[in-house]
Scaffold this active site. Structure first.
Site, mmCIF file in Angstrom:
data_model
loop_
_atom_site.group_PDB
_atom_site.id
_atom_site.type_symbol
_atom_site.label_atom_id
_atom_site.label_comp_id
_atom_site.label_asym_id
_atom_site.label_seq_id
_atom_site.Cartn_x
_atom_site.Cartn_y
_atom_site.Cartn_z
ATOM 1 N N HIS A 63 0.854 -1.180 0.000
ATOM 2 C CA HIS A 63 0.000 0.000 0.000
ATOM 3 C C HIS A 63 0.892 1.232 0.000
ATOM 4 O O HIS A 63 2.118 1.123 0.096
ATOM 5 C CB HIS A 63 -0.955 -0.003 1.203
ATOM 6 N N HIS A 65 1.226 3.957 2.051
ATOM 7 C CA HIS A 65 1.723 4.722 3.197
ATOM 8 C C HIS A 65 3.249 4.784 3.069
ATOM 9 O O HIS A 65 3.886 3.836 2.609
ATOM 10 C CB HIS A 65 1.310 4.066 4.515
ATOM 11 N N ASP A 67 5.952 4.539 4.856
ATOM 12 C CA ASP A 67 6.927 3.579 5.380
ATOM 13 C C ASP A 67 6.986 2.302 4.546
ATOM 14 O O ASP A 67 7.850 1.452 4.773
ATOM 15 C CB ASP A 67 6.636 3.251 6.847
ATOM 16 N N HIS A 68 6.094 2.184 3.564
ATOM 17 C CA HIS A 68 6.077 1.001 2.709
ATOM 18 C C HIS A 68 6.450 1.302 1.256
ATOM 19 O O HIS A 68 6.472 0.388 0.435
ATOM 20 C CB HIS A 68 4.697 0.344 2.754
ATOM 21 N N HIS A 143 -7.309 -2.183 5.844
ATOM 22 C CA HIS A 143 -6.484 -1.077 6.317
ATOM 23 C C HIS A 143 -7.196 0.211 5.905
ATOM 24 O O HIS A 143 -8.038 0.187 5.002
ATOM 25 C CB HIS A 143 -5.086 -1.174 5.685
ATOM 26 N N ASP A 211 0.294 -4.143 6.783
ATOM 27 C CA ASP A 211 -0.690 -3.392 7.555
ATOM 28 C C ASP A 211 -2.120 -3.860 7.308
ATOM 29 O O ASP A 211 -2.663 -3.710 6.209
ATOM 30 C CB ASP A 211 -0.574 -1.914 7.221
ATOM 31 N N HIS A 269 7.755 -4.970 11.686
ATOM 32 C CA HIS A 269 6.934 -3.758 11.618
ATOM 33 C C HIS A 269 6.529 -3.309 13.028
ATOM 34 O O HIS A 269 5.361 -3.201 13.369
ATOM 35 C CB HIS A 269 5.691 -4.026 10.760
#
Length: 311
Positions: A63, A65, A67-68, A143, A211, A269
């Site tokens: 996805h 976000h 941090d990914h 999510h 997530d 994570h």
């Protein structure tokens, strides 16, 4: 035999810490390299781990976000700069195509044409893997933004049994023909089938679940895998926060592994809210409900696939 293992390039959640980089995971599989969720700083972590751009054959984003995915620009530009010649397939949620486009072309560089986009959509997408020795499926998770998990599976094979081959008079080139055709005529004229001289060899499987709240997709991805790489952002005391923000606790990750028949559980994570001396609690909470091998990873760890299951 070619290497099959997981290299952890980063293991923090939203905020990197002094000890943990943003996400980043390279799964090596028989000459292929699947890079999952390259967060900020992944290119440098690759260098520290001895991973080159040429090792990457897939980029799989769960996805969008940060941090990914904030490491995508550096990884793509490194692929271009190092002159990677083989195709690199890029899987990502189709709903986030505009974010992929921004990351893919985040700054000025001499571009590459080896990136092949593979957007995923709907509840389940089977990705085209060509002649790779695995299938790859993306499954929708739960999510606040559209997110997917990935499941890699090696097709089942067979293990030949020499004593049965000898007893039925099958030898030399006939063994290969038996494997290819499923039957062969022995020297005495009898028909020998593959099932008489072999046992099923289960293919190895890996699931990558980032997530998400608990949902049907988590269980489907994890079902019967040899290795489950799964987020455990929160401890059980903060289960309310986990549900609110669309995450799992370590105890929930352990429950998933136990119910799905997982062999090796890889926890990652981790939220920056927890101190380093609290890390053991993640393993303890997962192990309380899961009796298999549990690995709490740190950056630059390398986790080997467990030995192959017997037929």
């Amino acid at each position: 035999m070619s290497a099959r293992d997981l290299t952890v390039l980063g293991s923090a959640s939203a905020v990197p810490t002094k000890a943990r980089n943003h996400n980043g995971y390279l799964l090596r599989w028989d000459g292929h390299g699947l890079l999952f969720d390259p967060g900020e700083g992944t290119q440098r972590q690759m260098t520290r781990a001895g991973v080159s751009a040429n090792d990457v054959t897939w980029i799989c984003v769960t996805h969008f976000h940060g941090d990914h995915c904030l490491g995508v620009p550096g990884v793509v530009q490194r692929i271009a700069r190092d002159g990677v010649e083989h195709p690199v397939d890029a899987a990502f949620p189709a709903s986030g195509a505009r974010y992929w486009e921004r990351l893919r072309h985040a700054s000025v560089f001499r571009d590459t044409d080896v990136i092949r986009e593979r957007p995923v959509s709907g509840d389940r997408t089977v990705l085209e893997t060509g002649d790779a020795p695995f299938t790859l499926v993306a499954r929708r998770l739960s999510h606040p933004v559209e997110a997917y998990g990935y499941r890699l599976a090696e097709p089942d094979g067979v293990t030949m049994l020499p004593e049965r081959l000898a007893a039925r008079g099958v030898r030399g080139p006939d063994v290969r023909r038996l494997q290819a055709d499923g039957h062969v005529t022995a020297a005495d004229g009898t028909i020998v089938t593959l099932g008489e001289c072999s046992v099923r060899r289960p293919g190895q499987k890996v699931a990558f679940v980032m997530d998400t709240r608990m949902c049907d997709g988590v269980g489907e991805l994890a079902d019967g895998v040899d290795m489950l790489v799964i987020e455990s952002t929160f401890l059980d005391a903060d289960a309310g926060l986990a549900a609110e923000y669309g995450h799992l606790t370590a105890a929930q990750a352990g429950k998933v592994a136990a119910e799905a028949g997982v062999r090796t559980l890889v926890l990652t994570h981790f939220s920056e809210r927890y101190r380093a001396d609290e890390e053991h609690r993640f393993r303890d909470e997962a192990a309380a409900v899961f009796g298999g091998e549990t690995v709490l990873v740190h950056d630059l760890d390398r986790v080997a696939m467990p030995p192959r299951r017997k037929g």
